[in-house]
Design a protein around this motif. Structure first.
Motif, PDB file in Angstrom:
ATOM      1  N   GLY A  15      11.527  23.346  33.789  1.00 25.89           N
ATOM      2  CA  GLY A  15      11.100  24.207  34.889  1.00 25.89           C
ATOM      3  C   GLY A  15      10.491  23.434  36.037  1.00 25.89           C
ATOM      4  N   GLY A  16       9.679  22.446  35.726  1.00 27.51           N
ATOM      5  CA  GLY A  16       9.069  21.652  36.785  1.00 27.51           C
ATOM      6  C   GLY A  16      10.092  20.927  37.639  1.00 27.51           C
ATOM      7  N   LEU A  17      11.204  20.539  37.031  1.00 26.94           N
ATOM      8  CA  LEU A  17      12.252  19.864  37.783  1.00 26.94           C
ATOM      9  C   LEU A  17      13.084  20.846  38.600  1.00 26.94           C
ATOM     10  N   LEU A  18      13.307  22.054  38.045  1.00 31.05           N
ATOM     11  CA  LEU A  18      14.207  23.006  38.683  1.00 31.05           C
ATOM     12  C   LEU A  18      13.550  23.829  39.776  1.00 31.05           C
ATOM     13  N   LEU A  19      12.239  24.048  39.719  1.00 29.52           N
ATOM     14  CA  LEU A  19      11.590  24.968  40.660  1.00 29.52           C
ATOM     15  C   LEU A  19      11.882  24.648  42.120  1.00 29.52           C
ATOM     16  N   PRO A  20      11.710  23.401  42.586  1.00 29.30           N
ATOM     17  CA  PRO A  20      12.022  23.126  44.005  1.00 29.30           C
ATOM     18  C   PRO A  20      13.475  23.427  44.356  1.00 29.30           C
ATOM     19  N   MET A  21      14.374  23.134  43.455  1.00 23.67           N
ATOM     20  CA  MET A  21      15.787  23.374  43.721  1.00 23.67           C
ATOM     21  C   MET A  21      16.083  24.873  43.782  1.00 23.67           C
ATOM     22  N   LEU A  22      15.511  25.654  42.862  1.00 24.15           N
ATOM     23  CA  LEU A  22      15.759  27.098  42.829  1.00 24.15           C
ATOM     24  C   LEU A  22      15.119  27.798  44.022  1.00 24.15           C
ATOM     25  N   ARG A  23      13.921  27.384  44.401  1.00 27.86           N
ATOM     26  CA  ARG A  23      13.273  27.999  45.559  1.00 27.86           C
ATOM     27  C   ARG A  23      14.058  27.721  46.836  1.00 27.86           C
ATOM     28  N   GLY A  24      14.590  26.523  46.942  1.00 29.45           N
ATOM     29  CA  GLY A  24      15.425  26.221  48.101  1.00 29.45           C
ATOM     30  C   GLY A  24      16.684  27.067  48.126  1.00 29.45           C
ATOM     31  N   ALA A  25      17.300  27.290  46.951  1.00 34.43           N
ATOM     32  CA  ALA A  25      18.495  28.135  46.889  1.00 34.43           C
ATOM     33  C   ALA A  25      18.160  29.572  47.263  1.00 34.43           C
ATOM     34  N   LEU A  26      16.995  30.075  46.806  1.00 38.90           N
ATOM     35  CA  LEU A  26      16.583  31.438  47.159  1.00 38.90           C
ATOM     36  C   LEU A  26      16.335  31.563  48.655  1.00 38.90           C
ATOM     37  N   ALA A  27      15.694  30.571  49.236  1.00 37.74           N
ATOM     38  CA  ALA A  27      15.393  30.626  50.670  1.00 37.74           C
ATOM     39  C   ALA A  27      16.675  30.607  51.503  1.00 37.74           C
ATOM     40  N   ARG A  28      17.663  29.868  51.069  1.00 38.11           N
ATOM     41  CA  ARG A  28      18.928  29.784  51.812  1.00 38.11           C
ATOM     42  C   ARG A  28      19.878  30.928  51.471  1.00 38.11           C
ATOM     43  N   GLY A  29      19.603  31.621  50.382  1.00 33.35           N
ATOM     44  CA  GLY A  29      20.524  32.665  49.955  1.00 33.35           C
ATOM     45  C   GLY A  29      21.823  32.095  49.433  1.00 33.35           C
ATOM     46  N   GLU A  30      21.773  30.890  48.931  1.00 41.57           N
ATOM     47  CA  GLU A  30      22.965  30.217  48.439  1.00 41.57           C
ATOM     48  C   GLU A  30      22.808  29.904  46.955  1.00 41.57           C
ATOM     49  N   GLY A  31      23.930  29.536  46.349  1.00 46.68           N
ATOM     50  CA  GLY A  31      23.903  29.153  44.951  1.00 46.68           C
ATOM     51  C   GLY A  31      23.540  27.690  44.770  1.00 46.68           C
ATOM     52  N   LEU A  32      23.327  27.335  43.524  1.00 43.36           N
ATOM     53  CA  LEU A  32      23.038  25.957  43.159  1.00 43.36           C
ATOM     54  C   LEU A  32      24.235  25.431  42.386  1.00 43.36           C
ATOM     55  N   PRO A  33      25.011  24.489  42.954  1.00 46.72           N
ATOM     56  CA  PRO A  33      26.222  24.014  42.269  1.00 46.72           C
ATOM     57  C   PRO A  33      25.889  23.439  40.902  1.00 46.72           C
ATOM     58  N   GLY A  34      26.851  23.572  39.983  1.00 48.51           N
ATOM     59  CA  GLY A  34      26.647  23.033  38.647  1.00 48.51           C
ATOM     60  C   GLY A  34      26.426  21.527  38.673  1.00 48.51           C
ATOM     61  N   GLN A  35      25.419  21.095  37.947  1.00 55.02           N
ATOM     62  CA  GLN A  35      25.076  19.671  37.931  1.00 55.02           C
ATOM     63  C   GLN A  35      24.318  19.330  36.663  1.00 55.02           C
ATOM     64  N   GLU A  36      24.315  18.050  36.346  1.00 58.76           N
ATOM     65  CA  GLU A  36      23.602  17.566  35.165  1.00 58.76           C
ATOM     66  C   GLU A  36      22.240  17.019  35.577  1.00 58.76           C
ATOM     67  N   VAL A  37      21.209  17.412  34.825  1.00 57.31           N
ATOM     68  CA  VAL A  37      19.864  16.909  35.080  1.00 57.31           C
ATOM     69  C   VAL A  37      19.328  16.313  33.792  1.00 57.31           C
ATOM     70  N   GLN A  38      18.371  15.432  33.941  1.00 55.73           N
ATOM     71  CA  GLN A  38      17.804  14.733  32.796  1.00 55.73           C
ATOM     72  C   GLN A  38      16.283  14.798  32.860  1.00 55.73           C
ATOM     73  N   VAL A  39      15.667  15.093  31.726  1.00 56.31           N
ATOM     74  CA  VAL A  39      14.210  15.119  31.632  1.00 56.31           C
ATOM     75  C   VAL A  39      13.814  14.286  30.416  1.00 56.31           C
ATOM     76  N   MET A  40      12.596  13.796  30.446  1.00 58.74           N
ATOM     77  CA  MET A  40      12.088  12.990  29.346  1.00 58.74           C
ATOM     78  C   MET A  40      11.182  13.853  28.474  1.00 58.74           C
ATOM     79  N   ALA A  41      11.561  14.021  27.236  1.00 55.33           N
ATOM     80  CA  ALA A  41      10.779  14.803  26.290  1.00 55.33           C
ATOM     81  C   ALA A  41       9.657  13.932  25.731  1.00 55.33           C
ATOM     82  N   PRO A  42       8.663  14.562  25.106  1.00 57.47           N
ATOM     83  CA  PRO A  42       7.590  13.766  24.479  1.00 57.47           C
ATOM     84  C   PRO A  42       8.163  12.778  23.476  1.00 57.47           C
ATOM     85  N   GLY A  43       7.623  11.586  23.462  1.00 56.90           N
ATOM     86  CA  GLY A  43       8.128  10.540  22.588  1.00 56.90           C
ATOM     87  C   GLY A  43       9.166   9.665  23.247  1.00 56.90           C
ATOM     88  N   GLY A  44       9.434   9.918  24.543  1.00 54.80           N
ATOM     89  CA  GLY A  44      10.392   9.096  25.262  1.00 54.80           C
ATOM     90  C   GLY A  44      11.842   9.467  25.030  1.00 54.80           C
TER      91      GLY A  44
END
Length: 511
Positions: free
Chosen positions: A234-263
């Motif tokens: 969620g912390g990674l996606l929030l800026p991207m989703l808010r920008g999509a809402l403000a523009r009234g546009e979709g967010l193209p499919g893409q791969e994202v990576q996050v680091m879970a506890p323990g590396g």
């Protein structure tokens, strides 16, 4: 036909039915009103005229009975009756008869003919009045029937149209419910996480796949903020989703990576689309898929390709070394080179088959022995020339298994051509593993031909047995080759899983 065109056609038929129904209603009402207001009024005027004719006839007869002159009055009455006869043709014969009788009466005392003509005119007038009243009643019945039929047909069509519209609304409602049920079933069945977010990125609706990704029950997630439901993603996606809402546009499919506890690295595929036509409130549909396994498989594939390239290079290097050293040992004899090189390529091939069967992971020493002795084992065991003894399941590294296959193949080939097995001798092959992980392997030949000393010229096989094998078995490995009178004695000791050399060292054996 598209659903839009089908809906438009149904709407057109409904409006056509409604228009026809209203038209029939108005037609029936107009027919009834025409009969009541116009035709009845016309007949009433004619009846009043006929009633006046009756009165004029009676006044005429009364004047004649009194034997008065009153010529002017007679003429006025006769003129009125003439006008009536002109308006009502059925009265014309009787009116003309009365007028003729009155004309003949001049100077005659007898008025019987006039009375008779007057009675005939009265009957004629009364008959016409009855006819008009009967016709009026008939027209009223016909007009009323037509009006009622028109209004009934119009009302029926209108009711049919209303029932049809109501039935269609119910069908559409059931269809919408069915489509909604289908969509909910698809959302529940899909392994991807699906969520509907509001303008503040709060979860309004989710499917079981999203709840599984968040690791919480659905009931606890609905209404919560995305950052609370999935803190890392969620912390990674929030800026991207808010920008999509403000523009009234979709967010193209893409791969994202996050680091879970323990590396540990987590990979997700995400996509979002705005919900259009859903009201003033902004909504966003979100798709989340955990593709960590796919990313791991892709990473493993790349490692596998790199490892395959490394092994192919090593194999080619080994084959090159085998060819070069076999050529050196064969001298100028092409037949010997072909036989020796073919035998060594066969040993290398059998080692590859062995390693491929275990996935190039952990082979066993007894498996390596079986692969090395495959061309001779069945015959030697049947004749008693080969005695084997050792535990099964002793695990060795792939490189150690490959080196042992080549070494044992060299020993077997030498024994069948020059050693004990070429002179009705026998071979004892033993191996064992100590508790501290050291493996001891022995190849002892016992033949009738007594060896006096070691060969002065050492070819590829001897050089590999004396030096190359120990190197390829890893750090701490020892190989001892002895030429005793009883026969060749070969003892090897090494630690399974020892430090592996960087490359296979047949070339070094040629030095």
């Amino acid at each position: 036909m598209t659903p839009f065109l089908k809906q438009a056609g149904q709407d057109s038929r409904l409006w056509l039915t409604a228009g026809l129904a209203v038209g029939l209603l108005f037609a029936g009402m107009a027919a009834t009103s025409y009969q009541l207001l116009y035709r009845n009024g016309e007949n009433e005027q004619r009846l009043q005229s006929l009633e006046g004719g009756l009165q004029d006839t009676e006044r005429l007869l009364a004047l004649l009975d009194e034997r008065r002159e009153g010529g002017g009055s007679l003429e006025a009455v006769l003129a009125s009756l003439a006008r009536l006869a002109a308006a009502e043709p059925p009265l014309a014969p009787a009116q003309r008869g009365l007028a003729a009788a009155v004309a003949r009466l001049q100077g005659a005392p007898d008025t019987g003919m006039v009375d008779m003509a007057g009675l005939v005119l009265e009957r004629t007038i009364r008959t016409e009045m009855r006819r008009l009243r009967a016709e009026e009643r008939h027209q009223e019945r016909v007009s009323l029937s037509l009006g009622l039929a028109g209004m009934g047909a119009g009302g029926s069509l209108l009711l049919a149209g209303l029932f049809s519209a109501r039935w269609r609304e119910r069908q559409q409602a059931r269809g919408a419910q069915h489509k909604g049920a289908e969509l909910r079933a698809i959302c529940k069945a899909t392994p991807a996480g699906l969520a509907l977010l509001d303008g503040e990125c709060r979860l309004r609706e989710i499917n079981p796949g999203f709840a599984a990704l968040a690791g919480q029950p659905e009931a606890r997630l609905v209404g919560r903020h995305l950052a609370e439901a999935m803190p890392l993603l969620g912390g990674l996606l929030l800026p991207m989703l808010r920008g999509a809402l403000a523009r009234g546009e979709g967010l193209p499919g893409q791969e994202v990576q996050v680091m879970a506890p323990g590396g540990r690295s987590q990979h997700y595929f995400i996509a979002a689309e705005p919900v259009l036509g859903g009201g003033a409130e902004a909504r966003l549909s979100l798709v989340v898929m955990d593709i960590s396994d796919k990313a791991a498989i892709e990473s493993w594939r790349k490692e596998l390709v790199a490892e395959l390239n490394h092994r192919v290079k090593n194999t080619l290097s080994t084959v090159q070394s085998l060819a070069a050293q076999t050529m050196r040992g064969a001298g100028q004899d092409p037949n010997r080179f072909a036989a020796d090189f073919s035998a060594r390529l066969g040993a290398l091939s059998r080692s590859h088959e062995l390693l491929a069967s275990v996935g190039w992971s952990k082979a066993t020493l007894d498996g390596a022995i079986e692969a090395a002795l495959a061309p001779w084992k069945a015959v030697w065991l049947a004749t008693g020339q080969l005695v084997m003894h050792g535990p099964s399941g002793v695990v060795v590294r792939p490189a150690q298994a490959q080196a042992m296959v080549i070494a044992i193949s060299e020993l077997a080939s030498n024994a069948s051509r020059h050693g004990a097995l070429a002179h009705d001798g026998r071979v004892t092959l033993t191996w064992r593993a100590t508790p501290n992980g050291v493996i001891h392997f022995s190849w002892h030949e016992h033949g009738k031909l007594r060896l006096r000393e070691a060969p002065a010229q050492r070819g590829f096989g001897l050089r590999f047995l004396e030096r190359g094998l120990a190197h390829d078995l890893g750090q701490g490995a020892r190989a001892e080759l002895r030429f005793e009178q009883a026969g060749l004695q070969y003892d090897v000791s090494f630690r399974a899983g020892g430090v592996q050399p960087s490359t296979f060292t047949l070339q070094k054996g040629a030095a």
